[in-house]
Design an enzyme around this catalytic site. Structure first.
Site, PDB file in Angstrom:
ATOM      1  N   ARG A   1      -7.980  -7.013  -8.886  1.00  0.00           N
ATOM      2  CA  ARG A   1      -8.934  -8.135  -9.004  1.00  0.00           C
ATOM      3  C   ARG A   1     -10.388  -7.734  -9.273  1.00  0.00           C
ATOM      4  NH1 ARG A   1     -11.154  -8.058  -4.166  1.00  0.00           N
ATOM      5  NH2 ARG A   1     -10.084  -7.317  -2.522  1.00  0.00           N
TER       6      ARG A   1
ATOM      7  N   LYS B   1      -1.564   2.052   9.664  1.00  0.00           N
ATOM      8  CA  LYS B   1      -2.112   0.837   8.704  1.00  0.00           C
ATOM      9  C   LYS B   1      -0.674  -0.170   8.284  1.00  0.00           C
ATOM     10  CE  LYS B   1      -5.459   2.136   5.848  1.00  0.00           C
ATOM     11  NZ  LYS B   1      -6.085   2.895   4.789  1.00  0.00           N
TER      12      LYS B   1
ATOM     13  N   LYS C   1       0.870  -1.224   0.036  1.00  0.00           N
ATOM     14  CA  LYS C   1      -0.024  -0.026  -0.064  1.00  0.00           C
ATOM     15  C   LYS C   1       0.951   1.400  -0.021  1.00  0.00           C
ATOM     16  CE  LYS C   1      -4.114  -1.753   2.257  1.00  0.00           C
ATOM     17  NZ  LYS C   1      -5.184  -1.510   3.290  1.00  0.00           N
TER      18      LYS C   1
END
Ligand code: ADP
Length: 448
Positions: free
Chosen positions: A291, A158, A116
């Site tokens: 995806r 995160k 990320k």
């Protein structure tokens, strides 16, 4: 065109992909664990291969077993679905190395977006607005304190390798940062084998709005509009809508143009979703999924397009064959994710389904692999059905959803159908007046 596609997945998504293959005249190979011998995706496939014992790491994540199944059956392409190996760049590489086509983006793009931190930096370079946060990895507590001081509390720690809402911790104040930093790191190391973390400003009332994109290998990129996935519990989506009740057509067009320009520049191929937080009229990128997504049907309903068919065509080298101007949005669609869980406590409820009745009628779609007599195994994700409705307006879609939820019967196991009925009856939901925190309060779980 491909002759035979192996679907490296299970449940409703395996069925969804089989349906697209069938309509294209392509043969299907199902793979399954020993726990799934009686599963619908095995029953409806042209061929099936058992790839291992129940634990996903020994079956649905077992790359050598899946590649052997493809070799034995003579498949010429593999569709990974979502979850399992769908965002595993190494798997995509190995599929290609074995002379098969991976139905998805290039391994390099899967790898880039799977990190990320790399994804945010790539998007920033392409002119996509980001959530304010650290410039890359935050290696230690001292750096975390400095960054949090700069961007201001509350902050979110995160995981760089994060997914499924894991490895994400809020610090409301400086006093909470040590604990948030440490737990995010250790959770991430345990879940993903990677303890890299970064910091973001924790937005207090955003909506989660994401854009569905499709790109061919000839440089054409289109977007299919947005989905509003703000209704979440523990950062996991429960109900999704297309379009967003909060977005004007103009704002959609503007953000859509930014997103498609970025992916064209990147040379991206196949399906992808860019996820944003949207607050006070501003978009801020959080991550990209390389995806097909669980919630793709709402986009299919409003655009009248089969996204899996598009994925297969593109993987085979075909051109999109249409431009952005050809993409039309019609009406409103809502999806409910129905899980085998208690609707109040969310305790998982695997076991035998004694009766199953799916709703029908105009504008109602059920994507599910359930049937009466089926035993929901305890080993996998608890989602057992998706109910999708489509109608000319949001109000009509809500009325249709209400009646479809009333018709839907799954007996023998607990499901979250009752929770969805409560959500749909709520005046705030009906007004479209909600943020990512709304559902946590609604279910009385504000700590999540
Ligand atoms: P994952 O990959 O684990 O799903 P995401 O980055 O996609 O993680 O975030 C999941 C959800 O967490 C978002 O949809 C949103 O509800 C919440 N979230 C993520 N980043 C922030 C943020 N900076 N501020 C507030 N909420 C956030």
């Amino acid at each position: 065109m491909f002759q035979k596609i192996l679907i490296a997945n299970r449940g409703e998504i395996a069925l969804r992909i089989q349906r697209a293959c069938r309509e294209l005249g392509i043969g299907t190979v199902a793979v399954h664990s020993t726990a799934d011998s009686d599963a619908m995706h095995v029953r409806l496939a042209d061929e099936s291969v058992c790839i291992g014992p129940p634990a996903a790491k020994d079956s649905y994540l077992n790359i050598p077993a899946i590649l052997s199944a493809a070799a034995i059956t003579g498949a010429d392409a593999i569709h990974p679905g979502y979850g399992f190996l769908s965002e595993n760049a190494r798997f995509a590489e190995m599929v290609e190395a074995h002379g098969l086509t991976f139905i998805g983006p290039s391994p390099a793009h899967i790898r880039m977006m799977g990190d990320k931190i790399a994804a945010k930096s790539a998007m920033a370079g392409l002119g996509v607005p980001l959530v304010p946060g650290s410039d890359g990895e935050v290696p230690d507590l001292a750096t975390a304190r400095a960054v949090a001081g700069e961007i201001g509390y509350p902050v979110l720690v995160k995981a760089a390798a994060g997914g499924g809402g894991r490895g994400m911790k809020v610090a409301q104040t400086a006093a909470e940062l040590d604990e948030a930093f440490r737990t995010a790191r250790s959770e991430s190391a345990a879940a993903f084998g990677n303890d890299q973390v970064y910091l973001e400003k924790y937005l207090d009332r955003p909506r989660h709005i994401e854009f569905q994109v499709m790109a061919d290998s000839h440089g054409s990129v289109v977007h299919f509009g947005e989905r509003d996935c703000s209704l979440q519990r523990r950062h996991q989506k429960l109900l999704e809508e297309a379009g967003s009740p909060a977005l004007s057509a103009g704002a959609r067009d503007r953000m859509g143009a930014t997103v498609t320009a970025a992916l064209r520049e990147l040379g991206y191929r196949n399906a992808g979703t860019l996820e944003f937080l949207y607050q006070d009229g501003q978009f801020a990128f959080i991550e990209m999924n390389t995806r097909l997504q669980v919630e793709h049907p709402v986009t299919e309903m409003v655009c009248g397009i089969d996204l899996v068919r598009e994925q297969i065509r593109i993987a085979d080298g075909e051109k999109l064959g249409y431009t952005q101007a050809d993409v039309r949005f019609s009406g409103h669609a809502i999806e409910c994710r129905i899980t085998a869980e208690h609707p109040d406590t969310f305790v998982p409820s695997p076991g035998r389904v004694t009766a199953f009745h799916a709703p029908g009628g105009l504008g109602v779609r059920v994507d599910s692999a359930l049937y009466a007599g089926y035993v929901v195994p305890p080993y996998y994700d608890s989602m057992v059905a998706k109910l999708i409705v489509h109608a000319p307006t949001r109000a009509e879609a809500i009325a249709r959803l209400r009646r479809a939820l009333d018709e839907f019967a799954v007996l023998g196991i607990e499901t979250t159908l009752a929770l969805h009925r409560r959500i749909v009856d709520d005046p705030s939901f009906q007004r479209g007046d909600y943020t990512i925190h709304w559902l946590e309060h609604f279910v009385g779980d504000p700590s999540s």
